[in-house]
Design an enzyme around this catalytic site. Structure first.
Site, PDB file in Angstrom:
ATOM      1  N   CYS A 188     -52.594 -33.252 -13.195  1.00 19.99           N
ATOM      2  CA  CYS A 188     -53.466 -33.947 -12.233  1.00 19.99           C
ATOM      3  C   CYS A 188     -52.728 -34.238 -10.926  1.00 19.99           C
ATOM      4  O   CYS A 188     -51.541 -34.577 -10.942  1.00 19.99           O
ATOM      5  CB  CYS A 188     -53.911 -35.299 -12.781  1.00 19.99           C
ATOM      6  SG  CYS A 188     -54.769 -35.232 -14.353  1.00 19.99           S
TER       7      CYS A 188
ATOM      8  N   HIS B 153     -52.150 -36.478  -2.940  1.00 13.72           N
ATOM      9  CA  HIS B 153     -53.519 -36.133  -2.516  1.00 13.72           C
ATOM     10  C   HIS B 153     -54.262 -37.355  -1.984  1.00 13.72           C
ATOM     11  O   HIS B 153     -55.131 -37.897  -2.674  1.00 13.72           O
ATOM     12  CB  HIS B 153     -54.241 -35.499  -3.710  1.00 13.72           C
ATOM     13  CG  HIS B 153     -55.627 -35.007  -3.425  1.00 13.72           C
ATOM     14  ND1 HIS B 153     -56.062 -34.603  -2.172  1.00 13.72           N
ATOM     15  CD2 HIS B 153     -56.698 -34.841  -4.266  1.00 13.72           C
ATOM     16  CE1 HIS B 153     -57.323 -34.229  -2.254  1.00 13.72           C
ATOM     17  NE2 HIS B 153     -57.740 -34.365  -3.493  1.00 13.72           N
TER      18      HIS B 153
ATOM     19  N   CYS C 104     -63.060 -34.628  -0.782  1.00 11.15           N
ATOM     20  CA  CYS C 104     -61.641 -34.234  -0.631  1.00 11.15           C
ATOM     21  C   CYS C 104     -61.458 -33.166   0.452  1.00 11.15           C
ATOM     22  O   CYS C 104     -60.328 -32.812   0.790  1.00 11.15           O
ATOM     23  CB  CYS C 104     -61.085 -33.723  -1.943  1.00 11.15           C
ATOM     24  SG  CYS C 104     -61.366 -34.858  -3.303  1.00 11.15           S
TER      25      CYS C 104
ATOM     26  N   LYS D 112     -50.666 -31.609  -6.081  1.00  9.73           N
ATOM     27  CA  LYS D 112     -49.993 -32.042  -7.313  1.00  9.73           C
ATOM     28  C   LYS D 112     -48.657 -32.738  -7.026  1.00  9.73           C
ATOM     29  O   LYS D 112     -48.408 -33.829  -7.540  1.00  9.73           O
ATOM     30  CB  LYS D 112     -49.766 -30.805  -8.214  1.00  9.73           C
ATOM     31  CG  LYS D 112     -48.975 -31.066  -9.460  1.00  9.73           C
ATOM     32  CD  LYS D 112     -49.782 -31.885 -10.428  1.00  9.73           C
ATOM     33  CE  LYS D 112     -49.015 -32.840 -11.293  1.00  9.73           C
ATOM     34  NZ  LYS D 112     -48.358 -33.962 -10.703  1.00  9.73           N
TER      35      LYS D 112
HETATM   36  C1  LIG Z   1     -53.965 -39.080 -13.689  1.00  8.92           C
HETATM   37  C2  LIG Z   1     -54.204 -40.520 -13.273  1.00  8.92           C
HETATM   38  C3  LIG Z   1     -55.453 -41.038 -13.990  1.00  8.92           C
HETATM   39  C4  LIG Z   1     -52.979 -41.340 -13.656  1.00  8.92           C
HETATM   40  O1  LIG Z   1     -53.186 -42.655 -13.216  1.00  8.92           O
HETATM   41  P1  LIG Z   1     -52.565 -43.899 -13.986  1.00  8.92           P
HETATM   42  O2  LIG Z   1     -52.759 -43.722 -15.462  1.00  8.92           O
HETATM   43  O3  LIG Z   1     -53.100 -45.133 -13.374  1.00  8.92           O
HETATM   44  O4  LIG Z   1     -51.043 -43.738 -13.704  1.00  8.92           O
HETATM   45  P2  LIG Z   1     -50.062 -44.891 -13.222  1.00  8.92           P
HETATM   46  O5  LIG Z   1     -50.321 -45.187 -11.784  1.00  8.92           O
HETATM   47  O6  LIG Z   1     -50.122 -46.019 -14.216  1.00  8.92           O
HETATM   48  O7  LIG Z   1     -48.664 -44.176 -13.320  1.00  8.92           O
HETATM   49  C5  LIG Z   1     -47.935 -44.029 -14.508  1.00  8.92           C
HETATM   50  C6  LIG Z   1     -46.735 -43.164 -14.193  1.00  8.92           C
HETATM   51  O8  LIG Z   1     -47.150 -41.796 -14.008  1.00  8.92           O
HETATM   52  C7  LIG Z   1     -46.851 -41.373 -12.676  1.00  8.92           C
HETATM   53  N1  LIG Z   1     -48.029 -40.630 -12.231  1.00  8.92           N
HETATM   54  C8  LIG Z   1     -49.269 -41.101 -12.037  1.00  8.92           C
HETATM   55  N2  LIG Z   1     -50.094 -40.080 -11.695  1.00  8.92           N
HETATM   56  C9  LIG Z   1     -49.335 -38.959 -11.710  1.00  8.92           C
HETATM   57  C10 LIG Z   1     -49.611 -37.611 -11.459  1.00  8.92           C
HETATM   58  N3  LIG Z   1     -50.851 -37.215 -11.159  1.00  8.92           N
HETATM   59  N4  LIG Z   1     -48.600 -36.713 -11.546  1.00  8.92           N
HETATM   60  C11 LIG Z   1     -47.355 -37.109 -11.857  1.00  8.92           C
HETATM   61  N5  LIG Z   1     -47.025 -38.385 -12.124  1.00  8.92           N
HETATM   62  C12 LIG Z   1     -48.023 -39.291 -12.050  1.00  8.92           C
HETATM   63  C13 LIG Z   1     -46.632 -42.624 -11.860  1.00  8.92           C
HETATM   64  O9  LIG Z   1     -45.732 -42.395 -10.799  1.00  8.92           O
HETATM   65  C14 LIG Z   1     -46.022 -43.546 -12.907  1.00  8.92           C
HETATM   66  O10 LIG Z   1     -44.645 -43.219 -13.072  1.00  8.92           O
HETATM   67  P3  LIG Z   1     -43.554 -44.351 -13.298  1.00  8.92           P
HETATM   68  O11 LIG Z   1     -43.981 -45.067 -14.572  1.00  8.92           O
HETATM   69  O12 LIG Z   1     -42.277 -43.589 -13.408  1.00  8.92           O
HETATM   70  O13 LIG Z   1     -43.650 -45.231 -12.099  1.00  8.92           O
HETATM   71  C15 LIG Z   1     -54.413 -40.614 -11.730  1.00  8.92           C
HETATM   72  O14 LIG Z   1     -53.273 -40.096 -11.092  1.00  8.92           O
HETATM   73  C16 LIG Z   1     -55.646 -39.852 -11.303  1.00  8.92           C
HETATM   74  O15 LIG Z   1     -56.765 -40.345 -11.391  1.00  8.92           O
HETATM   75  N6  LIG Z   1     -55.491 -38.606 -10.800  1.00  8.92           N
HETATM   76  C17 LIG Z   1     -56.608 -37.781 -10.385  1.00  8.92           C
HETATM   77  C18 LIG Z   1     -57.021 -38.091  -8.956  1.00  8.92           C
HETATM   78  C19 LIG Z   1     -58.276 -37.358  -8.574  1.00  8.92           C
HETATM   79  O16 LIG Z   1     -59.207 -37.207  -9.353  1.00  8.92           O
HETATM   80  N7  LIG Z   1     -58.350 -36.872  -7.313  1.00  8.92           N
HETATM   81  C20 LIG Z   1     -59.473 -36.179  -6.804  1.00  8.92           C
HETATM   82  C21 LIG Z   1     -59.411 -34.782  -7.250  1.00  8.92           C
HETATM   83  S1  LIG Z   1     -60.854 -33.835  -6.860  1.00  8.92           S
END
Ligand SMILES: CC(C)(COP(=O)(O)OP(=O)(O)OC[C@H]1O[C@@H](n2cnc3c(N)ncnc32)[C@H](O)[C@@H]1OP(=O)(O)O)[C@@H](O)C(=O)NCCC(=O)NCCS
Length: 389
Positions: A210, A336, A87, A332
Protein backbone atom coordinates in the site's frame (compact mmCIF):
# COMPACT_ATOMS: atom_id res chain seq x y z
CA UNK A 1 0.25 18.53 -28.83
CA UNK A 2 -2.16 21.21 -30.09
CA UNK A 3 -1.59 24.93 -29.51
CA UNK A 4 1.50 26.83 -28.41
CA UNK A 5 4.50 25.00 -26.94
CA UNK A 6 4.61 24.70 -23.15
CA UNK A 7 7.75 24.13 -21.05
CA UNK A 8 8.55 23.53 -17.40
CA UNK A 9 11.08 26.13 -16.24
CA UNK A 10 11.03 25.49 -12.50
CA UNK A 11 10.28 22.59 -10.12
CA UNK A 12 10.19 22.14 -6.37
CA UNK A 13 8.61 20.09 -3.60
CA UNK A 14 8.38 19.80 0.14
CA UNK A 15 9.70 16.68 1.76
CA UNK A 16 6.99 13.99 1.88
CA UNK A 17 6.10 12.38 5.21
CA UNK A 18 4.34 13.11 8.49
CA UNK A 19 4.65 16.85 9.06
CA UNK A 20 3.37 17.54 12.56
CA UNK A 21 4.85 21.03 12.52
CA UNK A 22 3.73 22.25 9.06
CA UNK A 23 0.22 23.21 8.00
CA UNK A 24 -1.43 22.78 4.60
CA UNK A 25 -0.58 26.35 3.64
CA UNK A 26 3.04 26.04 4.77
CA UNK A 27 3.56 22.89 2.69
CA UNK A 28 2.26 24.41 -0.56
CA UNK A 29 4.09 27.69 -0.03
CA UNK A 30 7.32 25.74 0.64
CA UNK A 31 6.96 23.89 -2.69
CA UNK A 32 5.86 26.98 -4.64
CA UNK A 33 8.70 29.17 -3.34
CA UNK A 34 11.22 26.46 -4.32
CA UNK A 35 9.72 26.18 -7.84
CA UNK A 36 9.71 29.97 -8.32
CA UNK A 37 13.34 30.22 -7.13
CA UNK A 38 14.31 27.30 -9.40
CA UNK A 39 12.73 29.14 -12.38
CA UNK A 40 14.69 32.27 -11.41
CA UNK A 41 11.57 34.42 -11.75
CA UNK A 42 9.63 36.51 -9.25
CA UNK A 43 6.12 35.79 -8.01
CA UNK A 44 4.86 38.92 -9.76
CA UNK A 45 5.79 37.41 -13.16
CA UNK A 46 3.17 34.69 -12.67
CA UNK A 47 -0.17 35.26 -14.39
CA UNK A 48 -2.26 32.48 -12.79
CA UNK A 49 -2.13 29.55 -10.38
CA UNK A 50 -3.71 26.09 -10.69
CA UNK A 51 -3.69 23.94 -7.55
CA UNK A 52 -4.61 20.28 -7.14
CA UNK A 53 -6.09 19.20 -3.80
CA UNK A 54 -8.47 16.33 -3.11
CA UNK A 55 -10.01 16.56 0.34
CA UNK A 56 -8.62 19.43 2.41
CA UNK A 57 -12.09 19.94 3.90
CA UNK A 58 -12.03 16.46 5.45
CA UNK A 59 -8.30 16.33 6.24
CA UNK A 60 -7.75 19.92 7.44
CA UNK A 61 -11.19 21.58 7.61
CA UNK A 62 -9.96 24.04 5.00
CA UNK A 63 -11.63 24.65 1.64
CA UNK A 64 -11.04 27.42 -0.90
CA UNK A 65 -7.48 26.24 -1.40
CA UNK A 66 -6.96 28.19 -4.64
CA UNK A 67 -7.37 31.50 -2.87
CA UNK A 68 -5.39 30.23 0.14
CA UNK A 69 -2.36 29.54 -2.07
CA UNK A 70 -2.39 33.01 -3.68
CA UNK A 71 -2.91 34.60 -0.26
CA UNK A 72 -0.02 32.86 1.53
CA UNK A 73 2.26 33.05 -1.50
CA UNK A 74 1.72 36.82 -1.43
CA UNK A 75 0.64 37.09 -5.07
CA UNK A 76 -2.90 38.50 -4.75
CA UNK A 77 -4.85 39.47 -6.88
CA UNK A 78 -3.61 36.72 -9.23
CA UNK A 79 -6.37 34.32 -10.38
CA UNK A 80 -5.85 31.07 -8.43
CA UNK A 81 -8.02 27.99 -8.93
CA UNK A 82 -8.24 24.63 -7.15
CA UNK A 83 -8.94 21.48 -9.16
CA UNK A 84 -10.21 18.19 -7.75
CA UNK A 85 -10.10 14.75 -9.37
CA UNK A 86 -9.37 12.58 -6.29
CA UNK A 87 -5.78 11.26 -6.43
CA UNK A 88 -5.44 12.74 -9.95
CA UNK A 89 -6.08 16.30 -8.68
CA UNK A 90 -2.41 17.21 -9.29
CA UNK A 91 -2.48 15.76 -12.79
CA UNK A 92 -5.60 17.67 -13.82
CA UNK A 93 -4.15 20.88 -12.33
CA UNK A 94 -1.03 20.38 -14.43
CA UNK A 95 -3.19 19.84 -17.51
CA UNK A 96 -5.21 23.00 -16.76
CA UNK A 97 -1.99 25.02 -16.55
CA UNK A 98 -0.72 23.50 -19.80
CA UNK A 99 -4.00 24.28 -21.59
CA UNK A 100 -3.99 27.86 -20.28
CA UNK A 101 -0.60 28.47 -21.91
CA UNK A 102 -1.15 26.36 -25.06
CA UNK A 103 -4.37 28.30 -25.74
CA UNK A 104 -2.58 31.65 -25.55
CA UNK A 105 -4.45 32.80 -22.46
CA UNK A 106 -1.31 33.15 -20.29
CA UNK A 107 2.47 32.94 -20.80
CA UNK A 108 3.68 32.00 -17.29
CA UNK A 109 1.67 30.08 -14.65
CA UNK A 110 2.35 28.11 -11.49
CA UNK A 111 0.88 24.64 -10.91
CA UNK A 112 0.83 23.17 -7.43
CA UNK A 113 -0.54 20.17 -5.59
CA UNK A 114 -0.97 19.64 -1.87
CA UNK A 115 -2.53 17.36 0.74
CA UNK A 116 -2.11 17.09 4.49
CA UNK A 117 -3.47 13.67 5.44
CA UNK A 118 -1.96 12.72 8.79
CA UNK A 119 -3.90 15.05 11.11
CA UNK A 120 -6.89 12.66 11.09
CA UNK A 121 -7.16 8.99 12.17
CA UNK A 122 -6.47 6.21 9.66
CA UNK A 123 -10.22 5.40 9.68
CA UNK A 124 -11.14 9.02 8.86
CA UNK A 125 -8.52 9.08 6.11
CA UNK A 126 -9.89 5.84 4.64
CA UNK A 127 -13.39 7.36 4.62
CA UNK A 128 -12.18 10.56 2.94
CA UNK A 129 -10.24 8.56 0.33
CA UNK A 130 -13.20 6.21 -0.19
CA UNK A 131 -15.13 9.14 -1.60
CA UNK A 132 -12.97 8.83 -4.72
CA UNK A 133 -14.92 5.69 -5.59
CA UNK A 134 -18.67 5.15 -5.74
CA UNK A 135 -19.95 6.11 -2.28
CA UNK A 136 -23.32 4.33 -2.56
CA UNK A 137 -22.15 1.09 -4.19
CA UNK A 138 -18.66 0.76 -2.70
CA UNK A 139 -17.68 2.82 0.36
CA UNK A 140 -21.12 2.58 2.04
CA UNK A 141 -20.88 -1.21 1.65
CA UNK A 142 -17.47 -1.22 3.36
CA UNK A 143 -15.18 -1.27 0.33
CA UNK A 144 -12.26 1.04 1.15
CA UNK A 145 -9.52 1.71 -1.42
CA UNK A 146 -7.24 -1.13 -0.32
CA UNK A 147 -10.29 -3.42 -0.72
CA UNK A 148 -11.05 -2.19 -4.27
CA UNK A 149 -7.46 -2.68 -5.42
CA UNK A 150 -7.41 -6.07 -3.66
CA UNK A 151 -10.31 -7.13 -5.90
CA UNK A 152 -8.29 -6.06 -8.96
CA UNK A 153 -5.25 -7.94 -7.67
CA UNK A 154 -7.27 -11.14 -7.04
CA UNK A 155 -8.70 -11.02 -10.54
CA UNK A 156 -5.26 -10.35 -12.09
CA UNK A 157 -3.90 -13.37 -10.20
CA UNK A 158 -6.77 -15.52 -11.45
CA UNK A 159 -6.49 -14.42 -15.09
CA UNK A 160 -2.69 -14.24 -15.43
CA UNK A 161 -1.19 -16.23 -12.57
CA UNK A 162 0.33 -13.12 -10.98
CA UNK A 163 1.77 -13.95 -7.55
CA UNK A 164 2.03 -12.08 -4.23
CA UNK A 165 5.83 -12.28 -4.53
CA UNK A 166 5.66 -10.52 -7.92
CA UNK A 167 3.54 -7.75 -6.38
CA UNK A 168 6.10 -7.53 -3.59
CA UNK A 169 8.82 -6.94 -6.23
CA UNK A 170 7.13 -3.63 -7.10
CA UNK A 171 7.37 -2.47 -3.47
CA UNK A 172 10.99 -3.62 -3.13
CA UNK A 173 12.02 -1.71 -6.30
CA UNK A 174 10.15 1.45 -5.30
CA UNK A 175 11.53 1.46 -1.75
CA UNK A 176 15.05 1.01 -3.21
CA UNK A 177 14.50 4.09 -5.39
CA UNK A 178 12.98 6.06 -2.49
CA UNK A 179 16.06 5.26 -0.40
CA UNK A 180 18.00 7.45 -2.86
CA UNK A 181 15.50 10.32 -2.70
CA UNK A 182 15.92 12.82 0.14
CA UNK A 183 12.32 14.01 -0.34
CA UNK A 184 10.81 10.53 0.14
CA UNK A 185 8.69 9.42 3.10
CA UNK A 186 10.38 5.99 3.41
CA UNK A 187 14.10 6.20 2.75
CA UNK A 188 14.70 2.57 3.60
CA UNK A 189 15.16 -0.51 1.48
CA UNK A 190 12.93 -3.52 2.09
CA UNK A 191 13.09 -7.16 0.98
CA UNK A 192 10.54 -9.52 -0.55
CA UNK A 193 10.42 -11.26 2.86
CA UNK A 194 9.60 -7.93 4.59
CA UNK A 195 6.65 -7.45 2.25
CA UNK A 196 5.48 -11.05 2.54
CA UNK A 197 5.63 -10.93 6.35
CA UNK A 198 3.78 -7.60 6.64
CA UNK A 199 0.20 -7.53 7.84
CA UNK A 200 -2.69 -8.11 5.44
CA UNK A 201 -4.67 -4.88 4.88
CA UNK A 202 -7.07 -6.37 2.29
CA UNK A 203 -5.97 -9.78 1.02
CA UNK A 204 -3.84 -10.21 -1.09
CA UNK A 205 -2.54 -6.68 -0.38
CA UNK A 206 -0.34 -6.29 2.68
CA UNK A 207 0.98 -3.18 4.45
CA UNK A 208 3.98 -2.93 2.12
CA UNK A 209 1.74 -3.26 -0.97
CA UNK A 210 0.00 0.00 0.00
CA UNK A 211 0.99 3.62 -0.48
CA UNK A 212 0.97 5.42 2.89
CA UNK A 213 -0.88 8.43 4.26
CA UNK A 214 1.32 11.44 3.58
CA UNK A 215 1.66 15.20 4.02
CA UNK A 216 3.35 17.02 1.17
CA UNK A 217 3.26 19.46 -1.72
CA UNK A 218 4.89 19.94 -5.12
CA UNK A 219 4.96 22.73 -7.70
CA UNK A 220 6.15 23.51 -11.22
CA UNK A 221 6.36 26.74 -13.20
CA UNK A 222 5.06 26.51 -16.77
CA UNK A 223 6.03 28.92 -19.52
CA UNK A 224 5.31 29.37 -23.24
CA UNK A 225 8.21 27.55 -24.98
CA UNK A 226 9.83 30.40 -26.98
CA UNK A 227 9.86 32.57 -23.84
CA UNK A 228 11.11 29.59 -21.82
CA UNK A 229 14.20 29.36 -24.05
CA UNK A 230 15.07 32.96 -23.11
CA UNK A 231 14.38 32.55 -19.38
CA UNK A 232 15.75 29.09 -18.70
CA UNK A 233 18.91 27.08 -19.49
CA UNK A 234 17.25 23.69 -19.17
CA UNK A 235 13.56 23.84 -20.16
CA UNK A 236 11.60 20.60 -20.21
CA UNK A 237 8.98 20.58 -22.96
CA UNK A 238 5.49 19.13 -22.69
CA UNK A 239 5.06 16.76 -25.64
CA UNK A 240 1.58 15.48 -24.72
CA UNK A 241 -1.23 16.05 -22.23
CA UNK A 242 -4.17 13.66 -22.14
CA UNK A 243 -7.01 12.76 -19.79
CA UNK A 244 -9.84 10.20 -19.84
CA UNK A 245 -12.71 9.06 -17.62
CA UNK A 246 -14.43 5.81 -16.67
CA UNK A 247 -17.19 4.59 -14.34
CA UNK A 248 -16.68 5.26 -10.63
CA UNK A 249 -17.81 1.79 -9.54
CA UNK A 250 -15.73 -1.28 -10.41
CA UNK A 251 -18.92 -3.35 -10.70
CA UNK A 252 -20.01 -1.57 -13.88
CA UNK A 253 -16.74 -2.12 -15.79
CA UNK A 254 -16.12 -4.76 -18.45
CA UNK A 255 -12.77 -5.62 -16.87
CA UNK A 256 -11.06 -4.91 -13.56
CA UNK A 257 -7.62 -6.08 -14.67
CA UNK A 258 -7.28 -2.99 -16.87
CA UNK A 259 -8.21 0.69 -16.40
CA UNK A 260 -9.80 1.88 -19.63
CA UNK A 261 -9.19 5.55 -18.77
CA UNK A 262 -5.45 4.80 -18.68
CA UNK A 263 -5.60 2.87 -21.96
CA UNK A 264 -7.38 5.77 -23.71
CA UNK A 265 -5.28 8.58 -22.19
CA UNK A 266 -1.97 6.81 -22.89
CA UNK A 267 -2.90 5.99 -26.48
CA UNK A 268 -3.84 9.62 -27.10
CA UNK A 269 -0.68 10.88 -25.38
CA UNK A 270 1.62 8.71 -27.52
CA UNK A 271 -0.22 9.93 -30.65
CA UNK A 272 0.10 13.59 -29.57
CA UNK A 273 3.82 13.17 -28.91
CA UNK A 274 4.46 11.05 -32.03
CA UNK A 275 6.38 8.62 -29.82
CA UNK A 276 6.33 4.92 -28.96
CA UNK A 277 6.69 3.15 -25.61
CA UNK A 278 10.32 2.26 -26.38
CA UNK A 279 11.12 6.01 -26.60
CA UNK A 280 10.33 6.57 -22.90
CA UNK A 281 13.44 6.57 -20.67
CA UNK A 282 11.75 7.27 -17.35
CA UNK A 283 8.15 6.89 -16.17
CA UNK A 284 6.39 7.88 -12.96
CA UNK A 285 3.26 5.73 -12.78
CA UNK A 286 0.42 5.64 -10.27
CA UNK A 287 1.39 2.83 -7.87
CA UNK A 288 -1.13 3.58 -5.10
CA UNK A 289 -0.99 -0.20 -4.56
CA UNK A 290 1.58 -2.57 -6.06
CA UNK A 291 -1.03 -4.09 -8.38
CA UNK A 292 -1.74 -0.59 -9.74
CA UNK A 293 1.81 -0.29 -11.13
CA UNK A 294 1.51 -3.69 -12.85
CA UNK A 295 -1.83 -2.76 -14.44
CA UNK A 296 -0.55 0.70 -15.46
CA UNK A 297 2.47 -0.77 -17.27
CA UNK A 298 0.21 -3.17 -19.17
CA UNK A 299 -2.47 -0.57 -19.95
CA UNK A 300 0.09 1.88 -21.36
CA UNK A 301 1.59 -0.81 -23.60
CA UNK A 302 5.00 -1.11 -21.93
CA UNK A 303 4.34 -4.83 -21.46
CA UNK A 304 1.59 -7.12 -22.85
CA UNK A 305 -1.39 -7.90 -20.57
CA UNK A 306 -0.36 -10.35 -17.88
CA UNK A 307 3.38 -9.84 -18.39
CA UNK A 308 4.31 -6.77 -16.29
CA UNK A 309 4.50 -8.66 -12.99
CA UNK A 310 7.11 -11.08 -14.36
CA UNK A 311 8.96 -8.18 -16.03
CA UNK A 312 9.12 -6.41 -12.66
CA UNK A 313 10.34 -9.56 -10.94
CA UNK A 314 13.03 -9.88 -13.64
CA UNK A 315 14.24 -6.31 -12.96
CA UNK A 316 13.16 -4.77 -16.29
CA UNK A 317 11.59 -1.74 -14.55
CA UNK A 318 14.56 -0.93 -12.31
CA UNK A 319 16.90 1.99 -12.94
CA UNK A 320 19.23 0.58 -15.61
CA UNK A 321 16.54 -1.87 -16.82
CA UNK A 322 14.43 -1.63 -19.99
CA UNK A 323 12.44 1.33 -18.64
CA UNK A 324 13.04 3.03 -15.26
CA UNK A 325 9.71 3.10 -13.44
CA UNK A 326 9.02 5.25 -10.38
CA UNK A 327 12.55 6.52 -9.82
CA UNK A 328 11.22 8.88 -7.10
CA UNK A 329 10.10 5.84 -5.12
CA UNK A 330 6.59 6.20 -6.52
CA UNK A 331 3.53 6.60 -4.36
CA UNK A 332 4.66 3.50 -2.44
CA UNK A 333 8.08 4.69 -1.30
CA UNK A 334 8.08 8.47 -1.81
CA UNK A 335 4.58 8.80 -0.34
CA UNK A 336 1.14 9.76 -1.64
CA UNK A 337 -0.24 13.12 -0.49
CA UNK A 338 -3.11 12.59 -2.89
CA UNK A 339 -3.55 16.10 -4.35
CA UNK A 340 0.22 16.59 -4.71
CA UNK A 341 1.15 13.31 -6.40
CA UNK A 342 0.41 14.28 -10.02
CA UNK A 343 2.59 17.38 -9.69
CA UNK A 344 5.36 15.52 -7.81
CA UNK A 345 5.55 13.09 -10.72
CA UNK A 346 6.23 16.09 -13.05
CA UNK A 347 8.87 17.40 -10.63
CA UNK A 348 10.69 14.02 -10.65
CA UNK A 349 10.61 13.74 -14.45
CA UNK A 350 11.87 17.34 -14.75
CA UNK A 351 14.82 16.53 -12.48
CA UNK A 352 15.51 13.33 -14.42
CA UNK A 353 15.49 15.06 -17.83
CA UNK A 354 17.71 17.85 -16.47
CA UNK A 355 20.14 15.23 -15.11
CA UNK A 356 19.61 16.36 -11.51
CA UNK A 357 18.19 13.22 -9.88
CA UNK A 358 21.19 12.50 -7.66
CA UNK A 359 21.83 8.82 -6.90
CA UNK A 360 18.76 7.67 -8.81
CA UNK A 361 19.57 9.44 -12.12
CA UNK A 362 18.67 7.51 -15.29
CA UNK A 363 21.71 7.97 -17.54
CA UNK A 364 21.02 10.22 -20.54
CA UNK A 365 17.25 10.43 -19.92
CA UNK A 366 15.66 12.48 -22.71
CA UNK A 367 11.97 11.52 -22.67
CA UNK A 368 9.71 10.98 -19.64
CA UNK A 369 6.10 10.07 -18.91
CA UNK A 370 3.78 10.60 -15.94
CA UNK A 371 0.59 8.67 -15.24
CA UNK A 372 -1.77 9.86 -12.51
CA UNK A 373 -5.00 8.04 -11.57
CA UNK A 374 -8.04 9.31 -9.70
CA UNK A 375 -9.71 6.76 -7.42
CA UNK A 376 -9.84 3.26 -8.86
CA UNK A 377 -9.46 4.56 -12.42
CA UNK A 378 -12.43 6.88 -13.01
CA UNK A 379 -9.88 9.53 -14.05
CA UNK A 380 -6.50 8.98 -15.70
CA UNK A 381 -4.08 11.68 -16.79
CA UNK A 382 -0.97 11.01 -18.91
CA UNK A 383 1.74 13.52 -19.77
CA UNK A 384 4.85 13.08 -21.92
CA UNK A 385 7.91 15.33 -21.53
CA UNK A 386 10.98 15.93 -23.70
CA UNK A 387 14.29 17.49 -22.82
CA UNK A 388 14.17 20.97 -24.38
CA UNK A 389 17.91 21.76 -24.48
C1 LIG B 1 -2.01 0.76 4.91
C2 LIG B 1 -2.53 1.74 5.95
C3 LIG B 1 -3.97 1.37 6.30
C4 LIG B 1 -1.63 1.63 7.18
O1 LIG B 1 -2.08 2.58 8.12
P1 LIG B 1 -1.94 2.33 9.68
O2 LIG B 1 -2.34 0.92 10.01
O3 LIG B 1 -2.65 3.42 10.39
O4 LIG B 1 -0.40 2.42 9.89
P2 LIG B 1 0.33 3.26 11.03
O5 LIG B 1 0.27 4.71 10.68
O6 LIG B 1 -0.18 2.81 12.37
O7 LIG B 1 1.83 2.79 10.85
C5 LIG B 1 2.34 1.60 11.37
C6 LIG B 1 3.76 1.46 10.86
O8 LIG B 1 3.74 1.11 9.46
C7 LIG B 1 4.36 2.14 8.69
N1 LIG B 1 3.51 2.32 7.52
C8 LIG B 1 2.25 2.77 7.49
N2 LIG B 1 1.78 2.73 6.22
C9 LIG B 1 2.78 2.21 5.46
C10 LIG B 1 2.89 1.92 4.10
N3 LIG B 1 1.87 2.12 3.27
N4 LIG B 1 4.06 1.41 3.64
C11 LIG B 1 5.09 1.21 4.48
N5 LIG B 1 5.04 1.45 5.80
C12 LIG B 1 3.88 1.95 6.27
C13 LIG B 1 4.41 3.37 9.56
O9 LIG B 1 5.51 4.19 9.24
C14 LIG B 1 4.57 2.74 10.94
O10 LIG B 1 5.93 2.37 11.12
P3 LIG B 1 6.65 2.54 12.53
O11 LIG B 1 5.84 1.69 13.50
O12 LIG B 1 8.04 2.05 12.28
O13 LIG B 1 6.55 4.00 12.84
C15 LIG B 1 -2.47 3.20 5.41
O14 LIG B 1 -1.15 3.50 5.06
C16 LIG B 1 -3.38 3.36 4.21
O15 LIG B 1 -4.59 3.55 4.34
N6 LIG B 1 -2.83 3.31 2.98
C17 LIG B 1 -3.62 3.43 1.76
C18 LIG B 1 -3.83 4.89 1.39
C19 LIG B 1 -4.78 5.03 0.23
O16 LIG B 1 -5.76 4.32 0.10
N7 LIG B 1 -4.50 5.99 -0.68
C20 LIG B 1 -5.30 6.25 -1.82
C21 LIG B 1 -4.98 5.28 -2.87
S1 LIG B 1 -6.04 5.35 -4.27
Amino acid sequence: MKGRGVSIIGAGMSTFGEHWDSSLRELIVDAAVKAIADAKIEGKQLQAIYGGCMASGQFSNQEHVGALIADYLGVNPLPSTRLEAACASGGVALRAGIMAIASGFYDVVAVGGVEKMTDVSTEAAATALGGAGDEEWELFQGATFPALYALMAKRHMLEYGTTEEQLAAVAVKNHANAAKNKYAQYQKEITIQDVMKSQYIASPLKLFDCSPLTDGAAAVILCESSLAKKLCEKPVNIAASSQASDTLALATRKSITSLNATVVAAKDAFTQAGLKQKDIDVAEVHDCFTIAEIIALEDMGFFPAGKAAKATEDGLTKIGGEIAVNTSGGLKGCGHPVGATGVKQAVEVTWQLRGEADGRQVKGAKVGLTHNVGGSGATAVVHIYKRGF
